[in-house]
Design a protein around this motif. Structure first.
Motif, PDB file in Angstrom:
ATOM      1  N   THR A 284      -5.184   4.581  11.042  1.00 61.25           N
ATOM      2  CA  THR A 284      -6.582   4.658  10.618  1.00 61.25           C
ATOM      3  C   THR A 284      -7.280   5.914  11.107  1.00 61.25           C
ATOM      4  O   THR A 284      -8.279   6.319  10.538  1.00 61.25           O
ATOM      5  CB  THR A 284      -7.365   3.429  11.114  1.00 61.25           C
ATOM      6  OG1 THR A 284      -6.907   3.102  12.422  1.00 61.25           O
ATOM      7  CG2 THR A 284      -7.162   2.240  10.208  1.00 61.25           C
TER       8      THR A 284
ATOM      9  N   ARG B 193      -0.251   6.650   2.621  1.00 59.27           N
ATOM     10  CA  ARG B 193      -1.261   7.691   2.460  1.00 59.27           C
ATOM     11  C   ARG B 193      -0.806   8.915   3.203  1.00 59.27           C
ATOM     12  O   ARG B 193      -0.325   8.804   4.310  1.00 59.27           O
ATOM     13  CB  ARG B 193      -2.597   7.203   3.049  1.00 59.27           C
ATOM     14  CG  ARG B 193      -3.073   5.951   2.408  1.00 59.27           C
ATOM     15  CD  ARG B 193      -4.308   5.400   3.093  1.00 59.27           C
ATOM     16  NE  ARG B 193      -4.698   6.089   4.299  1.00 59.27           N
ATOM     17  CZ  ARG B 193      -5.078   5.455   5.414  1.00 59.27           C
ATOM     18  NH1 ARG B 193      -5.051   4.152   5.465  1.00 59.27           N
ATOM     19  NH2 ARG B 193      -5.450   6.142   6.476  1.00 59.27           N
TER      20      ARG B 193
ATOM     21  N   SER C 199      -1.995  -4.617   5.348  1.00 58.61           N
ATOM     22  CA  SER C 199      -3.117  -4.506   6.278  1.00 58.61           C
ATOM     23  C   SER C 199      -3.229  -3.080   6.817  1.00 58.61           C
ATOM     24  O   SER C 199      -2.288  -2.291   6.730  1.00 58.61           O
ATOM     25  CB  SER C 199      -2.923  -5.479   7.439  1.00 58.61           C
ATOM     26  OG  SER C 199      -1.848  -5.048   8.235  1.00 58.61           O
ATOM     27  N   SER C 200      -4.395  -2.783   7.367  1.00 59.36           N
ATOM     28  CA  SER C 200      -4.596  -1.445   7.920  1.00 59.36           C
ATOM     29  C   SER C 200      -3.809  -1.316   9.207  1.00 59.36           C
ATOM     30  O   SER C 200      -3.446  -2.308   9.836  1.00 59.36           O
ATOM     31  CB  SER C 200      -6.084  -1.218   8.189  1.00 59.36           C
ATOM     32  OG  SER C 200      -6.521  -2.120   9.168  1.00 59.36           O
ATOM     33  N   GLY C 201      -3.550  -0.074   9.592  1.00 62.25           N
ATOM     34  CA  GLY C 201      -2.681   0.166  10.727  1.00 62.25           C
ATOM     35  C   GLY C 201      -3.290  -0.244  12.052  1.00 62.25           C
ATOM     36  O   GLY C 201      -4.474  -0.053  12.302  1.00 62.25           O
ATOM     37  N   SER C 202      -2.460  -0.826  12.895  1.00 57.48           N
ATOM     38  CA  SER C 202      -2.932  -1.171  14.221  1.00 57.48           C
ATOM     39  C   SER C 202      -2.664  -0.039  15.197  1.00 57.48           C
ATOM     40  O   SER C 202      -3.181  -0.035  16.301  1.00 57.48           O
ATOM     41  CB  SER C 202      -2.254  -2.450  14.701  1.00 57.48           C
ATOM     42  OG  SER C 202      -0.858  -2.263  14.655  1.00 57.48           O
TER      43      SER C 202
ATOM     44  N   GLU D 123       3.312  -5.090   8.559  1.00 55.21           N
ATOM     45  CA  GLU D 123       1.983  -4.610   8.152  1.00 55.21           C
ATOM     46  C   GLU D 123       2.002  -4.103   6.724  1.00 55.21           C
ATOM     47  O   GLU D 123       1.066  -4.316   5.960  1.00 55.21           O
ATOM     48  CB  GLU D 123       1.510  -3.489   9.081  1.00 55.21           C
ATOM     49  CG  GLU D 123       0.877  -3.998  10.353  1.00 55.21           C
ATOM     50  CD  GLU D 123       0.419  -2.878  11.256  1.00 55.21           C
ATOM     51  OE1 GLU D 123       0.429  -1.704  10.825  1.00 55.21           O
ATOM     52  OE2 GLU D 123       0.047  -3.179  12.399  1.00 55.21           O
ATOM     53  N   ARG D 124       3.106  -3.439   6.362  1.00 51.10           N
ATOM     54  CA  ARG D 124       3.164  -2.926   5.003  1.00 51.10           C
ATOM     55  C   ARG D 124       3.225  -4.069   3.998  1.00 51.10           C
ATOM     56  O   ARG D 124       2.564  -4.059   2.975  1.00 51.10           O
ATOM     57  CB  ARG D 124       4.360  -2.002   4.803  1.00 51.10           C
ATOM     58  CG  ARG D 124       4.416  -1.501   3.357  1.00 51.10           C
ATOM     59  CD  ARG D 124       5.343  -0.377   3.157  1.00 51.10           C
ATOM     60  NE  ARG D 124       6.672  -0.717   3.613  1.00 51.10           N
ATOM     61  CZ  ARG D 124       7.649   0.173   3.721  1.00 51.10           C
ATOM     62  NH1 ARG D 124       7.413   1.438   3.417  1.00 51.10           N
ATOM     63  NH2 ARG D 124       8.832  -0.180   4.137  1.00 51.10           N
TER      64      ARG D 124
ATOM     65  N   ASP E  27      -2.243   4.349  15.722  1.00 51.76           N
ATOM     66  CA  ASP E  27      -2.397   5.677  15.134  1.00 51.76           C
ATOM     67  C   ASP E  27      -1.298   6.616  15.587  1.00 51.76           C
ATOM     68  O   ASP E  27      -1.003   7.602  14.918  1.00 51.76           O
ATOM     69  CB  ASP E  27      -3.751   6.259  15.548  1.00 51.76           C
ATOM     70  CG  ASP E  27      -4.894   5.353  15.125  1.00 51.76           C
ATOM     71  OD1 ASP E  27      -5.614   4.845  16.005  1.00 51.76           O
ATOM     72  OD2 ASP E  27      -5.040   5.158  13.907  1.00 51.76           O
TER      73      ASP E  27
ATOM     74  N   GLY F  21      -6.492 -10.325   8.360  1.00 55.85           N
ATOM     75  CA  GLY F  21      -7.149  -9.323   9.196  1.00 55.85           C
ATOM     76  C   GLY F  21      -7.457  -9.793  10.598  1.00 55.85           C
ATOM     77  O   GLY F  21      -8.204  -9.151  11.322  1.00 55.85           O
TER      78      GLY F  21
ATOM     79  N   THR G 102       0.868  -1.176   0.000  1.00 60.82           N
ATOM     80  CA  THR G 102       0.000   0.000   0.000  1.00 60.82           C
ATOM     81  C   THR G 102       0.900   1.219   0.000  1.00 60.82           C
ATOM     82  O   THR G 102       1.722   1.370   0.887  1.00 60.82           O
ATOM     83  CB  THR G 102      -0.861   0.039   1.279  1.00 60.82           C
ATOM     84  OG1 THR G 102      -0.869  -1.240   1.859  1.00 60.82           O
ATOM     85  CG2 THR G 102      -2.247   0.521   0.999  1.00 60.82           C
TER      86      THR G 102
ATOM     87  N   ASN H 266       0.134   4.094   7.932  1.00 63.13           N
ATOM     88  CA  ASN H 266      -1.160   3.444   7.703  1.00 63.13           C
ATOM     89  C   ASN H 266      -2.120   3.650   8.881  1.00 63.13           C
ATOM     90  O   ASN H 266      -3.009   2.848   9.110  1.00 63.13           O
ATOM     91  CB  ASN H 266      -0.968   1.946   7.435  1.00 63.13           C
ATOM     92  CG  ASN H 266      -0.278   1.242   8.585  1.00 63.13           C
ATOM     93  OD1 ASN H 266       0.084   1.875   9.576  1.00 63.13           O
ATOM     94  ND2 ASN H 266      -0.092  -0.053   8.463  1.00 63.13           N
TER      95      ASN H 266
END
Lengths: 283, 421, 263
Positions: free
Chosen positions: B329, B36, B112-115, B107-108, B117, C126, B33, B327
């Motif tokens: 969220t 962003r 997957s989405s970030g765990s 994760e990258r 923030d 996930g 990904t 990443n």
């Protein structure tokens, strides 16, 4: 191949698939193709890591700990299983206390060992109050020590509970009749033990002994609490590399993980080979 | 036979369940990904928009959770106020530099989405995250409370000589001290040289740990023996490192047989060192928090006679920062949290001696007058170092390369000295 | 004969002491404040860490998470291990060795290897950082232990009772529920216990797959230990022991009661 064989192999495959996936990923990572520290080094990384003396002394030390604690635990389990096999109240009480450590996590046991056996632990304080020691420095080192005494005792204490549990069930289900026969044939108790009880126990215990050995060689928590910094046990070295300041060296951890796994698999293979020999000897 | 089929089903059911799990787990294809620029984009918006977007966010903050005082500050003071004022739910999760970096790398790869923030980082971890493009930014310059930050201090404006460049926001600072027991050691040594003599005169009563604090002790030796921090500023220089580290290892060789356990084994972390110190196995402990003695005595971890000690050769200081992963969220919530932690109110609470007692990154001169006065506190407690002496002996960190090399070389040459390479 | 008794008594006493002494030590450590060398007893006592545990603090949350995970893992592990172990027990010759080795894999491979190897898969799907993902990661070794256990059990199992029931006309499902399972109550209980304990003590898999978000009790004990909070670590350690001991007792009790009732 029979339907039974197909079923069995499918079951075996299913059970081992997640493990194989995990090991596969570790292999890719140790080749630098993925994971933290991926630098595409390829087999050069594996060669480099396996060429470090630290790795081999760490592995040797971990194997020493595993062997010593497993041997101690097995001996104790056999003794207790044979001595307390009856239905008397004292037998049942002994069996209960033998397996009591089973639910106690290795981490808790290690903490208790540290509090008891450390140079400033309860044992040392007791000896100091009896004027046998003047300070922590006089107490022999049982934790963070090269021979790993404290760690061996802690692991042996825990594994004894597990091996005793298995030994009790082996003795209860298998031993009775053969031993009776041997005794009626006039064999003395020690001979009965050597020729009948011990072989039965050993065969019944072997899978558990192998599992215990493999566990002890790779366990992290108790080792982290009680082991010295040199030789650095393999599980400790592995984590140290995984969190190394140098990002590229983090991939070394995967090589070490595979090394630990290879040792475990060797032990399992040795077990299967031994089993195979026994099965061939049996009618 | 019918029964054999049923048995197969059952065997199959068990293996079927496993196959499903296995197949799911076998999905290792990682999509990359692209980072962003969520936080960077938000940073360009007016603050009210950020606040509006942050409302209702759940911010997961990966931070060190190893100290009850820190946890009390975050869980019982920061959390409720964030909820009340901004509608943000803060979840603090255990994680330190290397783990955070590894987690983000994996994760990258997995896409997957970030765990997390918000992440508590500095120095090495910041450098690695920047190099791997795992941080979102720049955003730190857009925080309203940023105007109070003491950017004139080299210790705050630079993170181990690296330029934060808006990718991380400072939120506290600490300084390295030794800890001694005034009952056992009424006249402790105050320089590295005196410490060396003390060690030789008291064999088996000194050691250092293997992790961050222990390496800081080695860096203190580097500065002291190598002619001061000035020698090592301006990026990593391998020649200077070689000269300086040679002096450090010489010193260690001369003194290590007088270390605890003859220098053959070292406590793994500061907690073990504190335990040895409290239980009279050694007479010195260390900490990268100038108020460790205060907090740990209160928690019953150290004896009441423990005192901090600043070495006159210099006490290394650093700042801890907050970063936002690529990443994340809920970057808007993360921005609001970072800003709140920079507020005079939060910094004051964090600084309280009966709480965490973490140093502030705010400049008195930039604060409104009613706040500036409240930041001046002095204490008669012998367990508290005066801000003046802290400032006098403070020395900045240098490029992370020195630490990396020193730590690696220490392991090879000192810790595993028994093994021939 | 009388010569034997003192040795047994001594050994019995040693067993009791060795089992209970560490627990006693942890109990004192969980209550003592400032218990430093050379004090034999803590100078002051505090219920602080126990209070935290029972007032819904960090440790209470971790305790319930651990319990939930362990019970689910025990049940699922036994459910998966039974058919797998049974199928493996039917193998003969070289497939048997292969099968046994494969069943050994989840047990032999260190949890650390498993966890780091499966982390990316867990992330991709996930489930990383969720209790569900951690449950699955615990299930792998638990099912392995259960499968190995049932392999041993079914190897010794005399199938003639089942065959007789079938020749009497019973359907396979009936045979399972009315004949085999009742005979195997103790074994099923043990398999559940195995899975429970495997999950209960897991650290590496929870840490890696849970990503720090799923806090189980062993993780908290380890964290407290690394933070030098020995009193909390000791409390957590005891909280780890007590439910596991109770579970051991409960399973024993249930099995013995069930065995007392005639088939």
């Amino acid at each position: 191949m029979t339907a039974a064989s197909r079923r069995g192999l499918l079951a075996a495959f299913a059970v081992s698939l997640p493990v194989l996936v995990g090991v596969g990923y570790s292999t890719l990572a140790s080749l630098g193709l993925t994971g933290p520290g991926a630098a595409g080094e390829g087999s050069a990384r594996i060669a480099r890591v396996l060429g470090e003396p630290v790795v081999w002394t760490g592995l040797a030390w971990s194997l020493w700990i595993a062997a010593a604690s497993t041997a101690l635990a097995t001996a104790a389990a056999v003794v207790v299983a044979v001595l307390f096999r009856g239905g008397a109240r004292s037998d049942r009480v002994a069996r209960l206390f033998a397996v009591l450590p089973l639910p106690i996590p290795h981490l808790a046991a290690a903490v208790a060992a540290l509090l008891l056996l450390g140079q400033s632990g309860l044992l040392a304080r007791l000896l100091t109050s009896l004027d046998l020691l003047t300070g922590p420095g006089d107490m022999p080192a049982l934790v963070y020590d090269r021979p790993g005494v404290g760690l061996i005792l802690t692991l042996a204490w825990k594994e004894f509970a597990f091996l005793a549990l298995v030994a009790f069930s082996v003795v209860a289900t298998r031993g009775g009749r053969l031993e009776e026969v041997a005794r009626t044939l006039g064999a003395r108790p020690l001979a009965v033990f050597r020729r009948v009880t011990w072989p039965l126990l050993w065969r019944g215990l072997l899978p558990a002994v192998v599992a215990v050995f493999v566990f002890a060689a790779n366990t992290y928590e108790a080792t982290a609490v009680l082991a010295p910094s040199d030789p650095l046990a393999l599980p400790l070295l592995t984590l140290e590399r995984y969190t190394d300041a140098d990002l590229v060296r983090r991939g070394d951890a995967f090589v070490l993980v595979l090394l630990g796994t290879a040792v475990s698999l060797l032990a399992v293979a040795a077990h299967e080979w031994t089993r195979g020999r026994w099965d061939r000897l049996e009618p | 036979m019918v029964s054999r089929l049923r048995l197969k089903e059952r065997g199959g059911a068990g293996s079927g369940l496993f196959s499903c799990i296995a197949v799911a787990l076998a999905l290792t294809v990682g999509c990359h990904t692209p980072p962003r620029d969520a936080a960077a984009g938000l940073a360009r918006l007016p603050w009210d928009s950020v606040l509006a977007r942050a409302k209702g966010n759940t911010v997961v903050w990966r931070m060190w959770r190893g100290d009850p005082s820190v946890n009390a500050f975050v869980d019982r003071w920061v959390g409720p106020r964030l909820k009340e004022r901004y509608g943000i739910t803060l979840i603090a999760v255990e994680g330190q530099g290397p783990e955070i970096v590894n987690q983000l790398v994996v994760e990258r790869e997995a896409g997957s989405s970030g765990s997390a923030d918000l992440v508590w980082i500095n120095g090495e971890s910041f450098g690695q995250l920047r190099r791997e493009n795992l941080l979102d930014g720049p955003w730190a310059g857009s925080l309203p409370n940023g105007r109070y930050v003491d950017s004139s201090s080299s210790i705050i404006a630079r993170d181990f000589e690296q330029d934060p460049a808006g990718y991380e926001s400072p939120w506290g600072r600490v300084q390295f001290t030794l800890i001694y027991d005034s009952a056992r050691t009424p006249n402790p040594p105050r320089t590295v040289a005196a410490l060396g003599e003390w060690i030789l005169a008291h064999p088996g009563r000194f050691t250092h740990d293997q992790q961050f604090t222990g390496t800081t002790f080695l860096m203190t030796l580097l500065y002291a023996l190598g002619g001061g921090v000035g020698q090592y500023q301006g990026g990593f220089d391998s020649l200077r490192y070689a000269k300086g580290s040679a002096l450090v290892f010489q010193w260690l060789e001369r003194h290590r047989t007088a270390f605890w356990r003859k220098g053959e084994t070292y406590p793994s972390g500061v907690a073990e060192l504190h335990r040895l110190f409290a239980n009279r196995e050694v007479d010195f402990s260390m900490s990268y928090n100038q108020n460790e003695a205060l907090a740990k005595v209160r928690q019953g971890v150290l004896p009441a006679t423990a005192r901090p000690l600043l070495l006159e050769d210099g006490s290394i200081a650093n700042t801890h920062f907050l970063g936002i992963p690529f990443n994340a969220t809920h970057p808007a919530g993360a921005l609001v949290v970072a800003n709140f932690l920079l507020s005079p109110e939060a910094q004051l609470e964090k600084q309280r001696p009966d709480g965490w007692a973490d140093g502030t990154v705010l400049a008195r001169s930039r604060l409104p007058p009613e706040w500036a006065a409240r930041f001046d506190w002095s204490s008669e407690d012998p367990r508290v170092l005066s801000p003046d002496s802290l400032a006098k002996y403070a020395r900045p960190e240098v490029s992370p390369g020195y630490r990396e090399r020193l730590s690696a070389d220490w392991r090879a040459r000192i810790r595993h000295a028994g093994i021939e390479k | 004969m009388t010569g034997r008794l003192p040795a047994r008594t001594v050994l019995l006493a040693a067993l009791m002491l060795s089992a209970l002494a560490p627990l006693g030590l942890l109990l004192v450590a969980s209550l003592g404040r400032g218990w430093f060398f050379p004090a034999l007893f803590p100078p002051s006592v505090t219920l602080e860490s126990w209070g935290d545990a029972f007032r819904g603090g960090r440790m209470a949350v971790a305790l319930w998470t651990s319990l939930g995970l362990a019970v689910c893992t025990g049940l699922a592990g036994a459910a998966v291990g039974w058919p797998v172990g049974r199928a493996l027990a039917d193998l003969r010759g070289w497939p048997r060795h292969l099968g046994a080795a494969a069943a050994f894999l989840p047990v032999a491979v260190p949890p650390v290897a498993l966890a780091t190897g499966l982390q990316i898969s867990a992330l991709a799907v996930g489930v990383a950082g969720t209790p569900g993902g951690v449950f699955l990661s615990h299930l792998i070794p638990a099912a392995g232990y259960a499968a190995l256990y049932f392999l041993g059990v079914f190897t010794l199992f005399d199938r003639r009772i089942e065959d007789e029931a079938r020749t009497l006309g019973a359907r396979p499902r009936t045979v399972l529920w009315r004949v085999t399972l009742p005979m195997m109550r103790r074994e099923v209980g043990q398999a559940f216990l195995l899975g429970f304990l495997v999950s209960w003590a897991q650290v590496a898999t929870t840490l890696v797959i849970g990503g720090g978000r799923v806090r189980t009790l062993p993780l908290e004990v380890f964290a407290y230990l690394q933070a030098g909070q020995d009193r909390y670590a000791a409390t957590g350690a005891l909280l780890l022991v007590i439910p596991a001991l109770l579970m051991l007792g409960a399973v024993q009790f249930a099995v013995e009661r069930a065995e007392a009732t005639p088939l």
